[in-house]
Design an enzyme around this catalytic site. Structure first.
Site, PDB file in Angstrom:
ATOM      1  N   ARG A 108      43.772 104.808 -10.439  1.00 52.80           N
ATOM      2  CA  ARG A 108      42.402 105.200 -11.058  1.00 52.80           C
ATOM      3  C   ARG A 108      41.737 103.753 -10.691  1.00 52.80           C
ATOM      4  O   ARG A 108      42.311 102.950 -11.298  1.00 52.80           O
ATOM      5  CB  ARG A 108      42.206 105.635 -12.380  1.00 52.80           C
ATOM      6  N   HIS A 135      36.408 112.477  -8.307  1.00 50.40           N
ATOM      7  CA  HIS A 135      37.417 112.611  -9.331  1.00 50.40           C
ATOM      8  C   HIS A 135      38.117 114.085  -8.896  1.00 50.40           C
ATOM      9  O   HIS A 135      37.863 114.970  -9.723  1.00 50.40           O
ATOM     10  CB  HIS A 135      36.926 112.946 -10.467  1.00 50.40           C
ATOM     11  N   GLN A 138      40.371 116.372 -11.436  1.00 49.37           N
ATOM     12  CA  GLN A 138      39.505 117.000 -12.197  1.00 49.37           C
ATOM     13  C   GLN A 138      39.064 118.293 -11.804  1.00 49.37           C
ATOM     14  O   GLN A 138      38.886 119.201 -12.769  1.00 49.37           O
ATOM     15  CB  GLN A 138      38.100 116.018 -12.829  1.00 49.37           C
ATOM     16  N   ASP A 232      27.981 115.523 -17.315  1.00 48.95           N
ATOM     17  CA  ASP A 232      28.923 114.218 -17.371  1.00 48.95           C
ATOM     18  C   ASP A 232      28.090 112.913 -18.167  1.00 48.95           C
ATOM     19  O   ASP A 232      26.712 113.194 -18.150  1.00 48.95           O
ATOM     20  CB  ASP A 232      29.381 113.959 -16.094  1.00 48.95           C
ATOM     21  N   CYS A 273      33.614 117.130 -18.222  1.00 51.32           N
ATOM     22  CA  CYS A 273      34.806 116.431 -17.903  1.00 51.32           C
ATOM     23  C   CYS A 273      35.489 116.014 -19.006  1.00 51.32           C
ATOM     24  O   CYS A 273      36.983 115.414 -19.169  1.00 51.32           O
ATOM     25  CB  CYS A 273      34.964 115.618 -16.481  1.00 51.32           C
ATOM     26  N   ARG A 318      43.823 119.758 -17.291  1.00 50.85           N
ATOM     27  CA  ARG A 318      44.294 118.704 -16.592  1.00 50.85           C
ATOM     28  C   ARG A 318      45.722 118.523 -16.152  1.00 50.85           C
ATOM     29  O   ARG A 318      46.177 118.107 -15.301  1.00 50.85           O
ATOM     30  CB  ARG A 318      43.674 117.364 -17.196  1.00 50.85           C
TER      31      ARG A 318
HETATM   32  N1   CP Z   1      38.033 113.449 -17.623  1.00 52.90           N
HETATM   33  C1   CP Z   1      38.948 112.459 -17.483  1.00 52.90           C
HETATM   34  O1   CP Z   1      39.116 111.873 -16.180  1.00 52.90           O
HETATM   35  O2   CP Z   1      39.329 111.946 -18.706  1.00 52.90           O
HETATM   36  P1   CP Z   1      39.774 110.349 -18.869  1.00 52.90           P
HETATM   37  O3   CP Z   1      38.776 109.330 -18.450  1.00 52.90           O
HETATM   38  O4   CP Z   1      40.025 110.090 -20.431  1.00 52.90           O
HETATM   39  O5   CP Z   1      40.991 110.279 -17.829  1.00 52.90           O
HETATM   40  N1  NVA Z   2      31.568 109.849 -14.340  1.00 53.59           N
HETATM   41  C1  NVA Z   2      32.604 109.597 -15.463  1.00 53.59           C
HETATM   42  C2  NVA Z   2      33.740 110.517 -15.263  1.00 53.59           C
HETATM   43  C3  NVA Z   2      34.823 110.068 -16.611  1.00 53.59           C
HETATM   44  C4  NVA Z   2      36.121 111.030 -16.337  1.00 53.59           C
HETATM   45  C5  NVA Z   2      33.143 108.072 -15.219  1.00 53.59           C
HETATM   46  O1  NVA Z   2      33.325 107.726 -13.884  1.00 53.59           O
HETATM   47  O2  NVA Z   2      33.109 107.222 -16.036  1.00 53.59           O
END
Ligand code: CP
Ligand code: NVA
Length: 331
Positions: A108, A135, A138, A232, A273, A318
């Protein structure tokens, strides 16, 4: 043709056929059943995975960890401060070292090119746990949740994303809808729409699968007849905090409210999400309320907590879907 994902990396859904995505969804359902029945499924005993996080996480990290343990694997978590990657060691060298010790790598972080470079050099499957562009894990949880709510099938359903449609989640939803034949609508200001290159690519894929891609700033047109309303946060991880003022001004009209939900199909569900700024019970939420007088951002609290909301089923999914991705690529 039988689907076989062994040895594949999971970097973005553009790399996968609709049949392969369906296979991952069906495998997720089987794992969900095993988990709910309490049936042990340590199918990957003796394997080890490493989780590289350059950004924070609750759901993704916990899903990879729990799924890894459920499958019988050893799991190492490396947070942004505790590896040499990037600062003292190149992505390429890091990938080569981890590939000698582990069976799979989750990443990540920032640019999509980083996760691609890891995959090019590791010699083992690499899974994208969120980059600036995409992502993909997700998406499997999101579509599984849609499928659980629409037993007549997901093909031809209308999914509308409100707000910052150019972010990783907006981009990825457009791709997964195109691949699986859902009509995708991005509703927001022109400035926050996905890049036109990706839109064109998705339009071509959608056409093959009987679906459409629509970009609009017309809330009524977008929400009318929608089966899934999705949003989001307005400023994603890695973006500068001084963007909040601009984004609030641009995106406030696109907040998902009770009125928006009323325009949608009567069976419509709300997805997010997460994490979400639907109240002021977070430090950022509290700070935004003080600075701008905005107490709920991308979604109204009553929608978030309302009877059409499926956000916690989505969060649970998830784990089941990430388990399916790891199992299918490592087994
Ligand atoms: N939705 C999601 O990816 O959540 P986190 O940032 O908590 O992993
Ligand atoms: N768009 C958001 C998604 C988090 C799961 C981010 O990248 O912070």
């Amino acid at each position: 043709m039988a689907v076989n994902l062994r040895g594949r990396s999971f970097l973005k859904l553009l790399d996968f056929t609709p049949e392969e995505i369906r296979y991952l969804l069906e495998t997720s359902k089987q794992f969900k059943r095993l988990k709910l029945l309490g049936t042990p499924h340590k199918y990957l005993e003796g394997k080890n995975i490493v989780l590289l996080f350059e950004k924070t996480s609750t759901r993704t990290r916990c899903s990879f960890e729990v799924a890894g343990y459920d499958l019988g694997m050893g799991v190492t978590y490396l947070d942004p401060g505790s590896s040499q990657m990037g600062k003292k060691e190149s992505i390429e060298d890091t990938a080569k070292v981890l590939g000698r010790m582990y069976d799979g790598i989750e990443y990540r972080g920032y640019a999509q090119s980083i996760v691609e470079e890891l995959a090019d050099n590791a010699g083992i499957p690499v899974w994208n746990g969120l980059t600036t562009d995409f992502h993909p894990t997700q998406m499997l949880a999101d579509i599984l949740t849609v499928e659980e709510n629409f037993t007549d099938g997901i093909k031809g359903k209308k999914l509308v994303f409100f707000g910052d449609a150019q972010n990783n989640v907006g981009n990825s939803l457009m791709v997964v809808c195109a691949k699986l034949g859902l009509h995708f609508v991005a509703c927001g200001p022109k400035e926050q729409m996905p890049e036109s290159k990706l839109v064109k690519q998705c339009e071509a894929i959608a056409k093959e699968n009987g679906a459409t891609i629509t970009l609009t700033d017309d809330i009524k047109k977008a929400a009318t007849g929608a089966h899934v309303i999705y949003t989001d946060i307005w400023v994603s991880m890695g973006e500068p905090a001084d963007l909040w003022a601009k984004r609030i001004k641009l995106l406030e009209p696109y907040r998902v409210t009770k009125e928006v939900m009323k325009m949608a199909d009567k069976e419509a569900i709300f997805l997010h999400c997460l994490p979400s700024f639907h109240d002021t019970k977070t430090t950022i939420g509290e700070d935004i309320a003080k600075q701008f007088g905005v107490k709920e951002m991308e979604v109204a609290d009553e929608v978030f907590k309302g009877k059409q909301s499926r956000v916690f089923d989505q969060a649970e999914n998830r784990m089941h879907t990430i388990k399916a991705v790891m199992y299918s690529t490592l087994c």
